[in-house]
Design an enzyme around this catalytic site. Structure first.
Site, PDB file in Angstrom:
ATOM      1  CE1 TYR A 146      -4.084  -1.866   4.935  1.00 40.21           C
ATOM      2  CE2 TYR A 146      -3.154   0.298   4.465  1.00 40.21           C
ATOM      3  CZ  TYR A 146      -3.702  -0.889   4.024  1.00 40.21           C
ATOM      4  OH  TYR A 146      -3.873  -1.090   2.680  1.00 40.21           O
ATOM      5  CB  SER A 161      -0.885   0.011   1.253  1.00 42.59           C
ATOM      6  OG  SER A 161      -1.472   1.271   1.463  1.00 42.59           O
TER       7      SER A 161
END
Length: 265
Positions: free
Chosen positions: A168, A155
């Site tokens: 995350y 990501s």
């Protein structure tokens, strides 16, 4: 080549792929794109068969394109489940491409409120799951003495941490570094390891998780130079590139698909 009026190319002709988290979102789009590019078979490895988007299952859509497909219920944090997905690929002739796509996100308005249970959950799925998937794919290729393409979905949070997603971002940063390390370790055996770094993608999971930010007045699109989210197919196109011979000299690479977000920071 055409199946049911849909055109199929040949960038992935004859390839057998396992894609985790392929029942929905980016993984679903990858499975479809792989079939469109001539993949022989796709193993849909996910904890659920029913797509969040509704409608036909990923297996049905892949088979409509002329590829073979099977759903294998897979909790990626459990090694036995991942091994079952790799074994399913063997039924189609053997694994060629493994995509570590499955993951979860946790938005943390107050990191101090994050519990140990939150930590364990996201680390087990995102980081341990990618580790287990990588190990089992590479184990299969080394035991058979064949090359392979391992694609890890990280990501932009794995490139630049976000205040709203510290856990995350930590797991996705770990995936980025794991990609580099494995690429270095296995390149001589013909195993390529690369990462895709999506930005904000228009998926059902993301829309539901972004609701708290929208309610607080945060405008996610304002931070993206292209002023729109990615579509899952655009992330899938990057995976097609890394799975195909078009990227035959790419290993340890990070393909960023974020509408210019990280370049503008």
């Amino acid at each position: 080549m055409s199946f049911g009026g849909k055109t199929v190319s040949d960038l992935l002709q004859g390839k057998v792929a396992v894609i985790t988290g392929a029942a929905s979102g980016n993984g679903r789009a990858m499975a479809i794109r792989f079939a469109e590019e001539g993949a022989k078979a796709v193993v849909v490895a996910d904890v659920r068969d029913t797509p969040r988007e509704g409608g036909a299952t990923t297996v049905e859509l892949v088979e409509e394109l002329g590829a073979r497909a099977v759903f294998v219920r897979t909790d990626i944090s459990k090694r036995a489940d991942v091994r079952a997905a790799v074994a399913a690929a063997a039924e189609f002739g053997g694994l060629d491409v493994f995509v570590n796509n499955a993951g979860i996100v946790l938005f943390e308005a107050d990191p101090l409120a994050t519990t140990d249970e939150d930590f364990d959950k996201i680390v087990n799925v995102n980081l341990k799951g990618t580790w287990v998937g990588s190990q089992e794919a590479i184990r299969d290729w080394t035991e058979r003495g064949v090359p392979g393409s391992l694609i890890n979905v990280s990501s932009i949070g794995g490139i630049q941490g976000s205040r709203g997603t510290p856990l995350y971002s930590t797991t996705k940063g770990g995936i980025r570094l794991l990609t580099y390390a494995l690429a270095d370790a296995y390149a001589e055996r013909g195993i390529r390891v690369n990462a895709v770094h999506p930005g904000i993608v228009d998926t059902e999971m993301l829309r539901s998780n972004l609701a708290p930010l929208a309610d607080s007045g945060v405008d996610q699109m304002a931070s993206i130079p292209m002023r729109r989210p990615a579509q899952p197919r655009e992330i899938a196109d990057a995976a097609v590139f890394l799975a195909s011979d078009l990227s035959s000299y790419a290993s340890g690479s990070s393909v960023v698909v974020d509408g210019g977000f990280t370049s503008s920071m």
